[in-house]
Design a protein around this motif. Structure first.
Motif, PDB file in Angstrom:
ATOM      1  N   VAL A 125     -27.746  15.910 -10.187  1.00 59.67           N
ATOM      2  CA  VAL A 125     -26.507  16.434 -10.804  1.00 59.67           C
ATOM      3  C   VAL A 125     -25.176  16.251  -9.928  1.00 59.67           C
ATOM      4  O   VAL A 125     -24.120  16.873 -10.338  1.00 59.67           O
ATOM      5  CB  VAL A 125     -26.624  17.986 -11.261  1.00 59.67           C
ATOM      6  N   GLN A 126     -25.475  15.549  -8.759  1.00 61.99           N
ATOM      7  CA  GLN A 126     -24.347  15.478  -7.816  1.00 61.99           C
ATOM      8  C   GLN A 126     -23.292  14.134  -8.296  1.00 61.99           C
ATOM      9  O   GLN A 126     -23.896  13.291  -8.864  1.00 61.99           O
ATOM     10  CB  GLN A 126     -24.764  15.124  -6.587  1.00 61.99           C
ATOM     11  N   GLY A 127     -22.138  14.335  -8.053  1.00 61.67           N
ATOM     12  CA  GLY A 127     -21.139  13.316  -8.578  1.00 61.67           C
ATOM     13  C   GLY A 127     -20.793  13.076  -9.842  1.00 61.67           C
ATOM     14  O   GLY A 127     -20.389  11.883 -10.164  1.00 61.67           O
ATOM     15  N   LEU A 128     -20.971  14.102 -10.582  1.00 66.48           N
ATOM     16  CA  LEU A 128     -20.597  13.726 -12.167  1.00 66.48           C
ATOM     17  C   LEU A 128     -19.165  13.924 -12.491  1.00 66.48           C
ATOM     18  O   LEU A 128     -18.371  14.792 -11.944  1.00 66.48           O
ATOM     19  CB  LEU A 128     -21.724  14.549 -12.895  1.00 66.48           C
ATOM     20  N   GLY A 129     -18.966  13.508 -13.894  1.00 68.89           N
ATOM     21  CA  GLY A 129     -17.648  13.451 -14.243  1.00 68.89           C
ATOM     22  C   GLY A 129     -17.639  14.323 -15.364  1.00 68.89           C
ATOM     23  O   GLY A 129     -18.882  14.772 -16.041  1.00 68.89           O
ATOM     24  N   GLU A 130     -16.361  14.683 -16.055  1.00 60.99           N
ATOM     25  CA  GLU A 130     -15.921  15.417 -17.175  1.00 60.99           C
ATOM     26  C   GLU A 130     -16.701  14.751 -18.397  1.00 60.99           C
ATOM     27  O   GLU A 130     -17.127  15.564 -19.339  1.00 60.99           O
ATOM     28  CB  GLU A 130     -14.622  15.749 -17.458  1.00 60.99           C
ATOM     29  N   ASP A 131     -16.814  13.364 -18.764  1.00 61.63           N
ATOM     30  CA  ASP A 131     -17.594  12.884 -19.709  1.00 61.63           C
ATOM     31  C   ASP A 131     -19.164  13.065 -19.577  1.00 61.63           C
ATOM     32  O   ASP A 131     -19.728  12.612 -20.655  1.00 61.63           O
ATOM     33  CB  ASP A 131     -17.103  11.496 -19.791  1.00 61.63           C
ATOM     34  N   ASP A 132     -19.784  13.151 -18.514  1.00 60.76           N
ATOM     35  CA  ASP A 132     -21.017  13.312 -18.475  1.00 60.76           C
ATOM     36  C   ASP A 132     -21.851  14.441 -18.899  1.00 60.76           C
ATOM     37  O   ASP A 132     -21.125  15.736 -19.013  1.00 60.76           O
ATOM     38  CB  ASP A 132     -21.408  13.212 -16.816  1.00 60.76           C
TER      39      ASP A 132
END
Length: 439
Positions: A125-132
């Motif tokens: 779950v590291q480095g995810l964005g708002e659309d993920d």
């Protein structure tokens, strides 16, 4: 099965009075238990709870006895979504998956794979964005299966605490409160690590009351408990923690998240959903069901004595319902070992042995109790069946039921009688189901 029929004067209806014998009672009880398990089968219930497909990436994380089969069900439901991720399940509970990694670990005491699996979920779950989108597949057993110790603690610290909790008589909420405050992933920490991605949790409940914060120690939901609560549990049950654990609890410098925006939680299977299905099947079998509740707790042997009293009243007085009837209940009882030398057995077989002793061979009463995951605690059986002649057959085999109850050796009795129920892992878990059939 025999039946007697009377024609009602002036009517076409035929009243059928079932005559219950041992074979039919046992078969119906097993049908009821199987119905409880089937009602929580992930492949049957998961797809209808899925959220809209994401614009960005879809990361799957999960832990629990049902995690692998939930992942397989997700792959079947979303063949066109590029899924990636990891779930952690119990040894022997893995199923084939194509896109989602499955790690097997130990339960109820964590092992090195439990720690490796937990670290892997945090990495995912590291480095995810708002659309993920993070889809969290959570089920019972996740507390032991995902064990990432808090900073400064070692896996051995968590293993020691787990063993002490299992023997203490603490209920599941108390156990998980302490586990959360010794963890780097539980108590909402996994969801916090996924920010700013959206986190949607699909959960199978195995806890009384279906509290999201208790199921698998709530890795993706806010935690209302505190370090002070955890310390009080240690004191209440006389647990002696390691120096590192005692210092960490006293320091209380890294409290669990109390709010987690952009998260959702959905229950896809619960104890009450299964009991409702069992009640329906009971009616189809000619029984009047009485559901005592899905969240019964307490010492197994004491809960059994209460159930025995209700069964006797039903048989003798037609209260709270006239027979033929079945008394149903769910939840998670406890077995406190204390200083007694413990034999083999779980909370369900201890419940049944206590029930049999309390009933004293009463005619026309049979019972089944089992864990819907197929494993009664650390035992290799799901549960067992009690019949009116169980005590007599046990004594004929040279067994002393009361002595076996005193030493928590219920497995020996039911295995010797051939009344233990072995299903193997069912790959789901909505806690224990108990059914007492009164003819």
């Amino acid at each position: 099965m025999a039946a007697q029929r009377w024609r009602v004067p002036g009517r076409f209806a035929i009243l059928v009075r079932m005559v219950w014998d041992d074979a039919r009672a046992r078969a119906v009880l097993r049908t009821l238990f199987d119905a409880a398990v089937a009602a929580a089968e992930p492949r049957q219930v998961l797809a209808s709870h899925l959220p809209p497909k994401p614009k960005g990436r879809c990361i799957v994380v999960g832990c629990g006895k049902s995690a692998a089969v939930m992942a397989a069900a997700l792959e079947e439901a979303w063949p066109d979504v590029p899924l990636q991720g990891t779930v952690v399940t119990r040894y022997g509970h893995a199923v084939p998956t194509r896109r989602i990694e499955v790690i097997e670990a130990s339960h109820p005491v964590p092992d090195t794979n439990s720690e490796r699996g937990a670290r892997r979920l945090l990495e995912r779950v590291q480095g995810l964005g708002e659309d993920d989108l993070v889809l969290a597949l959570i089920s019972g057993g996740g507390s032991a299966l995902c064990a990432a110790p808090a900073p400064g603690l070692a896996l051995a610290d968590k293993q020691s605490i787990n063993r002490a909790l299992l023997a203490s008589g603490a209920n599941i909420a108390e156990m998980n409160c302490l586990r959360k405050h010794l963890s780097a992933i539980k108590g909402g920490r996994l969801a916090a690590a996924a920010r700013p991605a959206r986190v949607v949790t699909l959960a199978i409940s195995d806890v009384p009351g279906d509290d999201p914060a208790v199921i698998a120690s709530g890795p993706t939901v806010p935690d209302p408990t505190t370090f002070a609560d955890a310390r009080s549990i240690v004191a209440r049950y006389g647990i002696t923690p390691s120096d590192a654990v005692a210092a960490w609890l006293q320091q209380a410098s890294d409290e669990t998240p109390k709010a987690l925006p952009n998260t959702e939680f959905h229950l896809i299977a619960t104890p009450m959903m299964s009991l409702t299905r069992v009640a329906q099947v009971a009616r189809e079998q000619g029984l009047i069901p009485v559901v005592l509740g899905d969240a019964l707790e307490g010492e197994s042997r004491e809960v059994a004595i209460v159930h025995a009293g209700i069964a006797r009243s039903t048989r003798s007085h037609g209260q709270p319902v006239a027979p033929p009837a079945v008394i149903l209940s769910g939840g998670e009882t406890t077995v406190t070992l204390g200083g007694a030398t413990a034999g083999r057995g779980g909370r369900n077989t201890e419940f049944l042995l206590s029930l049999a002793v309390a009933l004293g061979g009463a005619a026309g009463i049979w019972a089944i109790a089992g864990d819907t995951d197929g494993l009664d605690g650390m035992d290799d059986i799901a549960g067992a069946i009690v019949a009116p002649d169980s005590l007599a057959r046990a004594r004929a085999q040279g067994l002393d039921p009361r002595a076996l109850l005193a030493t928590h050796d219920s497995h020996t009795l039911f295995d010797t009688l051939g009344d233990a129920i072995r299903t193997g892992p069912t790959l789901t878990n909505v806690n224990d189901v108990r059914a007492i059939l009164i003819a």
